[in-house]
Design an enzyme around this catalytic site. Sequence first.
Site, PDB file in Angstrom:
ATOM      1  N   HIS A   1      -0.438  -8.536  -5.273  1.00 39.05           N
ATOM      2  CA  HIS A   1      -0.022  -9.822  -5.400  1.00 39.05           C
ATOM      3  C   HIS A   1      -1.500  -9.826  -6.303  1.00 39.05           C
ATOM      4  O   HIS A   1      -1.670 -10.179  -6.110  1.00 39.05           O
ATOM      5  CB  HIS A   1       0.506 -11.304  -4.016  1.00 39.05           C
TER       6      HIS A   1
ATOM      7  N   HIS B   1       6.623  -4.241  -6.033  1.00 42.29           N
ATOM      8  CA  HIS B   1       5.375  -3.525  -5.080  1.00 42.29           C
ATOM      9  C   HIS B   1       6.227  -2.578  -4.941  1.00 42.29           C
ATOM     10  O   HIS B   1       4.924  -1.777  -4.222  1.00 42.29           O
ATOM     11  CB  HIS B   1       5.556  -4.526  -3.988  1.00 42.29           C
TER      12      HIS B   1
ATOM     13  N   HIS C   1      10.030  -9.001  -9.029  1.00 43.95           N
ATOM     14  CA  HIS C   1       8.381  -8.682  -7.746  1.00 43.95           C
ATOM     15  C   HIS C   1       8.761  -7.397  -7.172  1.00 43.95           C
ATOM     16  O   HIS C   1       8.035  -7.040  -6.983  1.00 43.95           O
ATOM     17  CB  HIS C   1       8.423 -10.474  -7.451  1.00 43.95           C
ATOM     18  N   GLU C   2       9.741  -7.841  -6.454  1.00 48.66           N
ATOM     19  CA  GLU C   2       9.501  -6.196  -5.141  1.00 48.66           C
ATOM     20  C   GLU C   2       9.778  -5.221  -5.525  1.00 48.66           C
ATOM     21  O   GLU C   2       8.838  -4.520  -5.131  1.00 48.66           O
ATOM     22  CB  GLU C   2      11.282  -6.200  -4.782  1.00 48.66           C
TER      23      GLU C   2
END
Lengths: 81, 370
Positions: B130, B124, B120-121
């Site tokens: 998101h 970014h 997930h990170e």
Amino acid sequence: YTSPIAPPADEDRESIAVNYLTQLYGLPNQSNSDTEKRSSGMSLRLKEMQQFFRLKVTGKLDEETLDVMKKPRCGVPDVAA
Amino acid sequence: YSTFQGDYKWKKHDLTYRIENYTPDMSVAEVDDSIKRALQLWADVTPLRFTRLYRGTADIMISFGVGDHQDGYPFDGPNGLLAHAFPPFEGIGGDAHFDDDEKFFYRSPQGYNLFLVAAHEFGHSLGLEHSRDPGALMYPTYIHRDVDTFVLPKDDVDGIQSLYGPNPDETGPRPTPPVTPNKCDPKLVLDAVTMLRGEIMFFKDSFFWRSSPHRGTVEQHLITGFWPEIPGHIDAAFESPLEDKVFIIKGEKVWALYGYEMAQGYPKSLSMFRLPRKVQKVDAVLYDETSYKILFFVNKQIYSYNEEQRRLEKGYPKPVEVVFPGMKGKVTAAFQYQGFNYLFSGSKMFEFGAYNKLRRVLNNNYFLPC
């Protein structure tokens, strides 16, 4: 037969919400003096968050909204990152 | 999905990463492998390639820290914020920080799986914000998933490819990226529907919608986010008010929920309902509160189980059309609500009133407003 676990006291709820919205929805740090401005800023950010998570958009801190605020998550803001 | 406003994407495809320190929760090898697999997830669907550095400054600097770790965005102790990362730009851009007040795990379902959090990170770090899709990896809240079978959801693939395009070195077929079911899809065919203490639960693939008629809200969630033990693509579900349990059926297995908790001692076998051995799969189940009878839809037949007497009713199985005149198609889901019986077939919902008289044929998102 322990007494039921007390729901978080109001100020706990409030501080959970202020922390969450400050870190993740750009709620500006405001002093306590301008209460009016503060609560409208809070309501606006609550609506943004409720909109993002497809909750009922009320601008009020209800149980469903508080539940989402307590979920473990990423620290990157959801808006205005 | 969404991407950072402005042109926040890497201008090159060959990126470097460096693991600056480690968490005591896992071995060095486990952290290395989790990070490597998390980056590979994004490399598989883009032209991006990642090379590890062991000294100096890399594009993506990876570190574990607690509380105020000097980047102006302090962590908050156990739970709450798990990690954060910066979009692509010079300096701290692309870097990923993990809150070491959390308990990170390599494989076990408890705690936080480092591979999932890191994947997930790194979304970014590559320029994704998101997503509002509850099935997306880039959804803000942590949801445990089976890391052995995890496939990057389509929403995330679409997002990252909107920035960098597809993988030019695509070799051979890849697992299909899962798509989050859409309640506005006119062709939506539901897997199962049940009441749960006044709420209506609609199951589809790996997801369920939770409709609270009295609150007027509908939420969509990954099943695994609530009940890691329960698989996707279930066959049927029903609530027994007598037992105050919801039973969920897939194949010959039966799980039970007590409220939102898993009931102990499950999964059990379908034989707990005395169904004939030849029945190895049911299509739908309807609980009739007026008679405490559980109707099992198996192909075009119905078996009736008397919950009070704990035995199958005589004279069954019966053809569905005999019990519910006018119900011609295969029933894929069923539930009883406010005295009416609702049978789902294809993308339609058949409403039956007293004496199982067909009243209306509705779209199956009648209770799931688009």
